[in-house]
Every structure is written in C-alpha cells, then in structure tokens.
Design an enzyme around this catalytic site. Structure first.
Site, PDB file in Angstrom:
ATOM      1  N   ASP A  76       0.855  -1.177   0.000  1.00  0.00           N
ATOM      2  CA  ASP A  76       0.000   0.000   0.000  1.00  0.00           C
ATOM      3  C   ASP A  76       0.893   1.229   0.000  1.00  0.00           C
ATOM      4  OD1 ASP A  76      -3.018   0.638   0.236  1.00  0.00           O
ATOM      5  OD2 ASP A  76      -2.032   2.135   1.485  1.00  0.00           O
ATOM      6  N   GLN A  77       0.341   2.313  -0.490  1.00  0.00           N
ATOM      7  CA  GLN A  77       1.077   3.573  -0.499  1.00  0.00           C
ATOM      8  C   GLN A  77       0.161   4.681  -0.014  1.00  0.00           C
ATOM      9  OE1 GLN A  77       2.152   5.675  -4.251  1.00  0.00           O
ATOM     10  NE2 GLN A  77       4.251   5.448  -3.528  1.00  0.00           N
TER      11      GLN A  77
END
Length: 199
Positions: A76-77
């Site tokens: 995830d970012q």
C-alpha cells in the site's frame, strides 16, 4: 529456485515490477475495504507510514487466508502532506485540488510492503520518499490534467512520476521503486533472506 509470490493486489504496475525483477508472481486481489480499515486510524494519531503498513498487512493477511502455505505480498502507499493523508482523487476536480494543495510544497510518499505466510507476518517495511513539487500555475495544472486525462485518477498524488508527472517536480528524495509504490530493493533482500529467491 524461486518460490511463487502471491501479490495481494490487482495492480498491473506492481505485478510488472516484480516480474521484471525475475520473480514468479501471481496476482490475487485482496478483498478488503481500505477506507473502513483506515477510518479508525485517522483520529488516533497513527502516522501515515503506519496507515500504509496496516493496509498492506490487511491485504496480505486476507489473501493468505485463502492461499494456505503461500508467500503473500501486500502493498500500500499513502501520500502525506504534514498530517493530512491524501487518497486517489475521485474525479478530475479532485485531481486539480490535489495538485493545487501539493504545489510548491514537499509531500511524503510512504510505500509499505508486508510478507505473510499462513496468516503470520514474516516481514514489514515502509520506504519513504520526499517529493517537492514546484510552484504550479492553476492554468498549467488544467493543461496538464487535460494532457494526462484519467491517468491522474490512478495514483494517490494525481501524477505518475514515470510519465508526464515528472514535470511537476523540482526535487525528489528517495528511490524510484518506493516512489512508484513498492520498496523493491528491501523486498528482494528479504526474499533472499527467506530463501524464496536465489542469491
């Protein structure tokens, strides 16, 4: 020998990065409600880096439950500007607001990766990149968004650094892979440590 890695994501870009690095990858999108997981974290003082880790771990764990014995990678970012966490813009007006808010300022990209097997977290990492956007004229923002079109809606910052988005920046601190959403070098090092890839 290379162990198959299950990527808990439908991201064709992350899958391509892993394949290009020589990994045997199968994409199995996670069935998690990211906003529901994130909501209780927003007012609890959890850092944007930890939000990315929580989401990456949730994705990997969910897929791990469906794929016993498999080595699962969740990613995830998050994008943070001070204490504010940005999400992918819903429409072009949202993309315009993102770019106006980021203009002339330094934001942080937090790219998390988590490895899970049989529901057990084996490794977690967050790569951080500092992104300083140059001052952008509102007219330029409009022209830029007209040029890139719907691609602006595909990333949390409303830009793709690997394309026309590079023109928005005056300074970048951090590695390329972290910026595009996967801290690849630390991941490869851990996969070697685990014996999942040769090296």
């Amino acid at each position: 020998m290379t162990e198959k890695i299950i990527l808990a994501s439908g991201s064709p870009f992350r899958k391509a990065m892993l394949i290009n690095a020589g990994l045997d990858v199968e994409a199995v999108p996670a069935d998690v409600d990211e906003r529901a997981l994130e909501a209780p974290l927003q007012d609890s003082g959890v850092s944007p880096e930890d939000v990315a880790l929580v989401l990456a771990e949730a994705k990997a764990t969910e897929v791990s439950e469906r794929r016993p014995g498999a080595l699962v990678l969740g990613c995830d970012q998050t994008l943070s500007l001070g204490d504010e966490v940005f999400h992918k813009p819903a429409d072009m007006e949202g993309a315009r607001r993102h770019l106006l808010a980021l203009s002339g300022r330094t934001h942080q990209l937090n790219s998390a990766a988590v490895l899970v097997r049989d529901g057990k977290v084996l490794w977690r990492h967050v790569g951080i990149a500092g992104m300083t956007m140059r001052m952008l004229d509102p007219g330029f923002i409009g022209r830029h968004l007209a040029l890139v079109g719907a691609k602006a809606l595909a990333s949390v910052g409303a830009y793709q650094i690997e394309g026309e988005g590079i023109q928005l920046f005056e300074k970048i601190e951090g590695d390329y892979f972290t910026i595009v959403g996967l801290p690849l070098l630390p991941l490869l090092a851990e996969l070697r440590t685990l014996g999942a890839i040769d090296g």
